[in-house]
Design an enzyme around this catalytic site. Sequence first.
Site, PDB file in Angstrom:
ATOM      1  CG  HIS A  11       0.761   3.661 -16.496  1.00 37.11           C
ATOM      2  ND1 HIS A  11       0.013   2.543 -16.770  1.00 37.11           N
ATOM      3  CD2 HIS A  11       0.131   4.305 -15.492  1.00 37.11           C
ATOM      4  CE1 HIS A  11      -1.021   2.497 -15.949  1.00 37.11           C
ATOM      5  NE2 HIS A  11      -0.985   3.561 -15.165  1.00 37.11           N
ATOM      6  CE1 TYR A  20      -3.505   1.669  -6.108  1.00 38.63           C
ATOM      7  CE2 TYR A  20      -3.261  -0.485  -7.135  1.00 38.63           C
ATOM      8  CZ  TYR A  20      -3.149   0.893  -7.190  1.00 38.63           C
ATOM      9  OH  TYR A  20      -2.672   1.483  -8.337  1.00 38.63           O
ATOM     10  CG  ASP A  26      -3.832   3.271 -13.091  1.00 43.32           C
ATOM     11  OD1 ASP A  26      -4.346   3.489 -11.973  1.00 43.32           O
ATOM     12  OD2 ASP A  26      -2.762   2.698 -13.246  1.00 43.32           O
ATOM     13  CE1 TYR A  31       1.305  -2.718  -9.363  1.00 43.95           C
ATOM     14  CE2 TYR A  31       0.268  -0.778  -8.391  1.00 43.95           C
ATOM     15  CZ  TYR A  31       0.289  -1.776  -9.350  1.00 43.95           C
ATOM     16  OH  TYR A  31      -0.706  -1.832 -10.301  1.00 43.95           O
TER      17      TYR A  31
END
Lengths: 324, 328
Positions: free
Chosen positions: B300, B235, B103, B152
């Site tokens: 995931h 992010y 990730d 997202y």
Amino acid sequence: MEKIEHTTVSTNGINMHVASIGSGPVILFLHGFPDLWYSWRHQLLSFATLGYRAIAPDLRGYGDSDAPPSPESYSILHIVGDLVGLLDSLGVDRVFLVGHDWGAIIAWWLCMIRPDRVSALVNTSVVFNPRNPTLKPVDAFRALFGDDYYICRFQEAGEIEEDFAQVDTKKLITKFFVSRNPRPPCIPKSVGFRGLPDPPSLPAWLTEQDVSFYGDKFSQKGFTGGLNYYRAMNLSWELTAPWAGLQIKVPVKFIVGDLDIVYNIPGTKEYIHDGGLKKHVPFLQEVVVMEGVGHFLQQEKPDEVTDHIYGFFEKFRTRETASL
Amino acid sequence: MEGIDHRMVSVNGITLHVAEKGPKEGPVVLLLHGFPDLWYTWRHQITGLSSLGYRAVAPDLRGYGDSDSPESFSEYTCLNVVGDLISLLDTLFAGDVFLVGHDWGAIIGWHLCLFRPEKIKGFVCLSVPYKPRNPKVKPVQGFKAVFGDDYYICRFQEPGKIEGEIASDPRRFLRSIFTGRTLGPPILPKNDPFAENPKPDYESIELPKWFSKEDLDFYTSKFDKTGFTGGLNYYRAMDLNWELTAPWTGAKIQVPVKFMTGDFDMVYTTPGIKEYIHGGGFAADVPNLQEIVVIEDAGHFVNQEKPREVTAHINDFFTKLQNKNKSF
């Protein structure tokens, strides 16, 4: 000079003015503060006759290139990003690289983070200083030389610009270029750059036309773009943590004038000559100290400097593939 | 979980919590977790790899768990995080290491390979393939254009906003993250962010076999303490990171790579990704991409869902690379 081509290249979100001439393997010339592509005028003309393509941009913040307003847009990563974008737009895989002053710092870092884009480096005046893991550079200068050290005086946005504005731009440029005082430049606020002595006359290597050229460009642009490099030094330190302790693995020749202010900063001579620089730049092949030469060596002794650069790059030329 | 050493290491101006197990002289494997995750995601690999002779090292990345969380999102670029990891490696180990990333840990891994390729013997990348920097499109703008405002990553941008909406109940948020089965790009509608995920009486819904109540308790205890802002800052720093990685525009990854994903990972099932991975694009950008493994019936968190398989694949790849070196 008319043979020099001037183009504007879109790179990394800015428009970059580039002076270029000649055909052959590419040499990228990086100027410093407060300078321009014009610093390399002699080298551009010479190398065109020597079978190279010489390219000298106005770096971000200078001359006819864009100057984003904020210091945060002037980290080493931004400037190197501009240059990688420039090389990509020219279709050049690997270059010969020459740097001076701030351009030397940028050159060291281009070699550090994209060694695959540089065949060999001739760097001038400013050595590579390894990153201190706990002390940021501006803080280190302040501790060593005090608040009046020029790098510290350059930090506060707008402050030194106000000082500069009190001097005719051409006169200010001349003061910068002609200084022969080898002591670390500390300029108390009460004195300012305006208080620096007027040079009695222009040296042979700097004509009225040269001074007018510089004066015009800096009157137009101001100095903030160039000053922002200093204002981004601590930020660059933070962002270059990934390369802490890493050596520069590109073949290097280093040239400096023995009257250069930078060469005379305490500790520098020992660092250069007693193995310090070589420890961090293991492929440092030659060190040249030019006698009686100051900071702007490529303008003061253009033919000698050209010869030094040419001699070094010719050693690598047979392996060089990028030609324009 | 016995035998795992926990220590706090001073790196790059912050303190990192690092979990470690395995012989001191064993080859180091650096394991990097993602969002919203912790060193704990690697618990099975830490046990497995250490018993195979590796020295497994799994930090809580900055912003997570027991590591420091700097205040500003601008301190969460890949330059900052890779700076932490280089400092960690230089402090604790000599030479180069094996790398595993999942990730966001995969993204950090790609950047570690770009910035310091000589430090990485080989990289096993889980879930997130490499994409060279596009000089023309900023990442958040790019995502918005392709997937819309409710994607997202777009919803995570505004500081404080998503924290108020769904991260105010860490246990519920974590449950939905770890047990979610929705394919394709995660969309979080503004009026109903949990849309496809556990309904209000969520505690009664059974957890999957691979994720126990104790696991959920552990995650909840950590995120109750820290909140999610540290992780969300990665992010929020994406566009800044894009700005700062201009020197690597279009650059290829030269390190040997093995890529693994679960077949219903939401990344793998996002439109365009399968074509990129299997159609040659990925291999062109990562010329030393040696293996692509799609693990069946896994989502995931493949390293937690199919731990033995993943550990075996990791060991397989690293052994191959070590033998290749030995033959010289």
